[in-house]
Motif scaffolding. Structure first.
Motif, PDB file in Angstrom:
ATOM      1  N   GLY A  16      56.501  21.503  51.864  1.00  0.00           N
ATOM      2  CA  GLY A  16      57.295  21.111  52.544  1.00  0.00           C
ATOM      3  C   GLY A  16      58.959  21.136  52.075  1.00  0.00           C
ATOM      4  N   SER A  17      58.941  21.261  50.712  1.00  0.00           N
ATOM      5  CA  SER A  17      59.949  21.694  50.465  1.00  0.00           C
ATOM      6  C   SER A  17      60.671  22.586  50.723  1.00  0.00           C
ATOM      7  CB  SER A  17      59.719  21.143  49.063  1.00  0.00           C
ATOM      8  OG  SER A  17      58.558  22.758  47.989  1.00  0.00           O
ATOM      9  N   THR A  18      60.882  23.578  50.420  1.00  0.00           N
ATOM     10  CA  THR A  18      61.119  25.096  51.051  1.00  0.00           C
ATOM     11  C   THR A  18      61.079  26.077  52.322  1.00  0.00           C
ATOM     12  OG1 THR A  18      59.761  26.520  49.494  1.00  0.00           O
ATOM     13  CG2 THR A  18      61.761  25.205  48.646  1.00  0.00           C
ATOM     14  N   GLY A  19      61.669  27.110  52.198  1.00  0.00           N
ATOM     15  CA  GLY A  19      61.463  28.004  53.041  1.00  0.00           C
ATOM     16  C   GLY A  19      60.841  27.650  54.904  1.00  0.00           C
ATOM     17  N   ILE A  20      59.634  27.809  55.005  1.00  0.00           N
ATOM     18  CA  ILE A  20      59.046  27.276  56.273  1.00  0.00           C
ATOM     19  C   ILE A  20      58.702  25.694  56.975  1.00  0.00           C
ATOM     20  CG2 ILE A  20      56.637  27.370  57.860  1.00  0.00           C
ATOM     21  CD1 ILE A  20      56.742  30.607  56.920  1.00  0.00           C
ATOM     22  N   ASN A  96      52.581  34.233  46.881  1.00  0.00           N
ATOM     23  CA  ASN A  96      52.191  35.086  47.257  1.00  0.00           C
ATOM     24  C   ASN A  96      51.851  36.234  46.024  1.00  0.00           C
ATOM     25  OD1 ASN A  96      52.263  38.042  47.954  1.00  0.00           O
ATOM     26  ND2 ASN A  96      54.733  38.137  48.193  1.00  0.00           N
ATOM     27  N   GLY A  97      51.484  37.285  46.084  1.00  0.00           N
ATOM     28  CA  GLY A  97      50.871  37.639  45.077  1.00  0.00           C
ATOM     29  C   GLY A  97      50.740  39.306  45.100  1.00  0.00           C
ATOM     30  N   GLN A  98      51.595  40.605  44.592  1.00  0.00           N
ATOM     31  CA  GLN A  98      51.781  41.535  45.129  1.00  0.00           C
ATOM     32  C   GLN A  98      50.880  42.279  43.282  1.00  0.00           C
ATOM     33  OE1 GLN A  98      55.775  42.357  45.097  1.00  0.00           O
ATOM     34  NE2 GLN A  98      56.291  41.576  46.842  1.00  0.00           N
ATOM     35  N   GLY A  99      50.333  43.908  44.352  1.00  0.00           N
ATOM     36  CA  GLY A  99      49.656  44.605  43.325  1.00  0.00           C
ATOM     37  C   GLY A  99      49.002  44.942  44.405  1.00  0.00           C
ATOM     38  N   ARG A 100      48.015  46.184  43.412  1.00  0.00           N
ATOM     39  CA  ARG A 100      46.638  47.139  44.076  1.00  0.00           C
ATOM     40  C   ARG A 100      46.102  45.643  43.289  1.00  0.00           C
ATOM     41  NH1 ARG A 100      46.255  52.279  44.732  1.00  0.00           N
ATOM     42  NH2 ARG A 100      44.061  52.311  44.144  1.00  0.00           N
ATOM     43  N   GLU A 190      62.722  35.275  57.171  1.00  0.00           N
ATOM     44  CA  GLU A 190      64.173  35.210  56.632  1.00  0.00           C
ATOM     45  C   GLU A 190      63.460  34.042  54.846  1.00  0.00           C
ATOM     46  OE1 GLU A 190      65.601  37.065  55.298  1.00  0.00           O
ATOM     47  OE2 GLU A 190      66.482  38.495  57.806  1.00  0.00           O
ATOM     48  N   THR A 191      62.788  34.089  54.159  1.00  0.00           N
ATOM     49  CA  THR A 191      62.505  33.119  53.470  1.00  0.00           C
ATOM     50  C   THR A 191      62.990  33.930  52.159  1.00  0.00           C
ATOM     51  OG1 THR A 191      59.870  33.627  52.874  1.00  0.00           O
ATOM     52  CG2 THR A 191      60.082  32.492  54.872  1.00  0.00           C
ATOM     53  N   PRO A 192      62.419  32.971  51.032  1.00  0.00           N
ATOM     54  CA  PRO A 192      62.757  33.172  49.235  1.00  0.00           C
ATOM     55  C   PRO A 192      62.068  34.733  49.260  1.00  0.00           C
ATOM     56  CG  PRO A 192      62.600  30.765  50.009  1.00  0.00           C
ATOM     57  CD  PRO A 192      61.856  31.131  51.231  1.00  0.00           C
ATOM     58  N   MET A 193      60.682  34.396  49.508  1.00  0.00           N
ATOM     59  CA  MET A 193      59.866  35.098  49.711  1.00  0.00           C
ATOM     60  C   MET A 193      60.015  37.148  49.676  1.00  0.00           C
ATOM     61  SD  MET A 193      55.543  35.531  50.514  1.00  0.00           S
ATOM     62  CE  MET A 193      55.327  33.954  50.009  1.00  0.00           C
ATOM     63  N   LEU A 194      60.939  36.694  51.214  1.00  0.00           N
ATOM     64  CA  LEU A 194      61.082  37.735  51.726  1.00  0.00           C
ATOM     65  C   LEU A 194      62.760  38.645  50.918  1.00  0.00           C
ATOM     66  CD1 LEU A 194      61.154  40.208  53.750  1.00  0.00           C
ATOM     67  CD2 LEU A 194      62.511  39.037  55.136  1.00  0.00           C
ATOM     68  N   THR A 195      63.134  37.292  50.581  1.00  0.00           N
ATOM     69  CA  THR A 195      64.129  37.595  49.606  1.00  0.00           C
ATOM     70  C   THR A 195      64.060  38.087  48.227  1.00  0.00           C
ATOM     71  OG1 THR A 195      65.836  36.062  50.880  1.00  0.00           O
ATOM     72  CG2 THR A 195      66.108  36.587  48.749  1.00  0.00           C
ATOM     73  N   HIS A 196      62.852  37.796  47.783  1.00  0.00           N
ATOM     74  CA  HIS A 196      62.689  39.057  46.429  1.00  0.00           C
ATOM     75  C   HIS A 196      61.911  39.910  46.978  1.00  0.00           C
ATOM     76  CE1 HIS A 196      60.540  38.543  42.446  1.00  0.00           C
ATOM     77  NE2 HIS A 196      59.757  38.860  43.304  1.00  0.00           N
ATOM     78  N   TRP A 197      61.227  40.285  47.863  1.00  0.00           N
ATOM     79  CA  TRP A 197      60.787  41.271  48.465  1.00  0.00           C
ATOM     80  C   TRP A 197      62.067  42.118  48.699  1.00  0.00           C
ATOM     81  CZ3 TRP A 197      58.143  42.802  52.736  1.00  0.00           C
ATOM     82  CH2 TRP A 197      57.545  43.968  52.951  1.00  0.00           C
ATOM     83  N   ARG A 198      62.875  42.005  49.462  1.00  0.00           N
ATOM     84  CA  ARG A 198      64.655  42.993  49.443  1.00  0.00           C
ATOM     85  C   ARG A 198      64.858  43.162  47.937  1.00  0.00           C
ATOM     86  NH1 ARG A 198      66.267  39.789  53.049  1.00  0.00           N
ATOM     87  NH2 ARG A 198      65.868  40.711  54.756  1.00  0.00           N
TER      88      ARG A 198
END
Length: 251
Positions: A16-20, A96-100, A190-198
């Motif tokens: 509950g500290s950031t984002g959603i 989050n975690g990205q990569g094949r 529109e979260t910090p995660m989406l900002t990072h991806w953008r």
């Protein structure tokens, strides 16, 4: 506050500290709930608590790691100590975690599983124990990635599938106790995660948003509003449901 969708309820917001999660705390408090915030970041929790108490809301916080059983038990214990009961919980902590899949390291795979899957299970376990006698409502956060595939997000997608499985099982297990368990599944939000991806791949983000029938990314408040309804008595016959909040992307 004596009116609102969640008037008189005590709700725990994990992550509950950031984002959603942070906007969920704002929405729940505005809808009349007393709110306990839980996350790792003590400074962010304190700042949000000050913001909400300064607006006249009944809010407190406790810090810990969602992947550690003793910490999660502490979230619930702190809620009971401060407010005397637990009526609802929003389990929103996640990474989050990205990569094949064949490129993800074992350490990264273990960490995302520990937070997103084990963390959700630990929250459910402790919250259900607190609600066993009086009933309640729990909402977990998955993603539209929880019922589809996506290149380069295999580990993350796997955790979000698992959250849906945990939710459905918990709904079956605990329905006889009067405990409802549902899940929200946001699309692009529109979260910090989406900002990072953008920042890393703006073209991919814009393609994803262009595919949304409503032609926009969602907001954290829109996801929080959906969670508030699921937590409320207005959803009293709703359990085991996956509610997409995705602008129609999975329609």
């Amino acid at each position: 506050m004596t009116t609102g969708l969640l008037a008189g309820k005590v709700v725990l917001v994990v992550g509950g500290s950031t984002g959603i999660g942070a906007d969920a705390a704002r929405v729940f408090a505005e809808e009349g709930a007393s709110v306990m915030l839980a996350a790792r970041s003590k400074d962010a929790l304190a700042a949000l608590t000050d913001e909400l108490t300064g607006a006249g809301r009944d809010v407190a916080h406790t810090a810990g790691d969602v992947s550690v059983g003793a910490d999660v038990a502490g979230f619930v214990d702190a809620t009971l100590a401060r407010f005397g009961r637990l009526d609802g919980a929003f389990n929103n902590a996640g990474i989050n975690g990205q990569g094949r899949l064949d490129d993800v390291s074992e350490d990264d795979f273990d960490r995302i599983m520990a937070v997103n899957v084990k963390g959700t299970w630990l929250c459910l376990r402790e919250e259900i124990r607190a609600m066993r006698e009086s009933g309640g409502s729990i909402v977990n956060t998955s993603s539209i990635g929880g019922f589809r595939g996506n290149t380069g997000l295999g580990a993350y997608q796997a955790t979000k599938h698992a959250v849906i499985g945990l939710t459905r099982t918990a709904a079956h297990d605990n329905g006889p106790l009067g405990i409802r368990v549902n899940v929200v599944a946001p699309g692009p939000t529109e979260t910090p995660m989406l900002t990072h991806w953008r920042q890393n791949d703006p073209a991919a983000v814009e393609r994803r948003i262009a595919a949304v029938p409503l032609r926009k990314a969602g907001t954290t408040t829109e996801v929080a509003n959906a969670a508030a309804w699921l937590l409320s008595d207005r959803a009293s016959q709703v359990t085991g449901v996956v509610l997409p909040v995705d602008g129609g992307l999975t329609a």
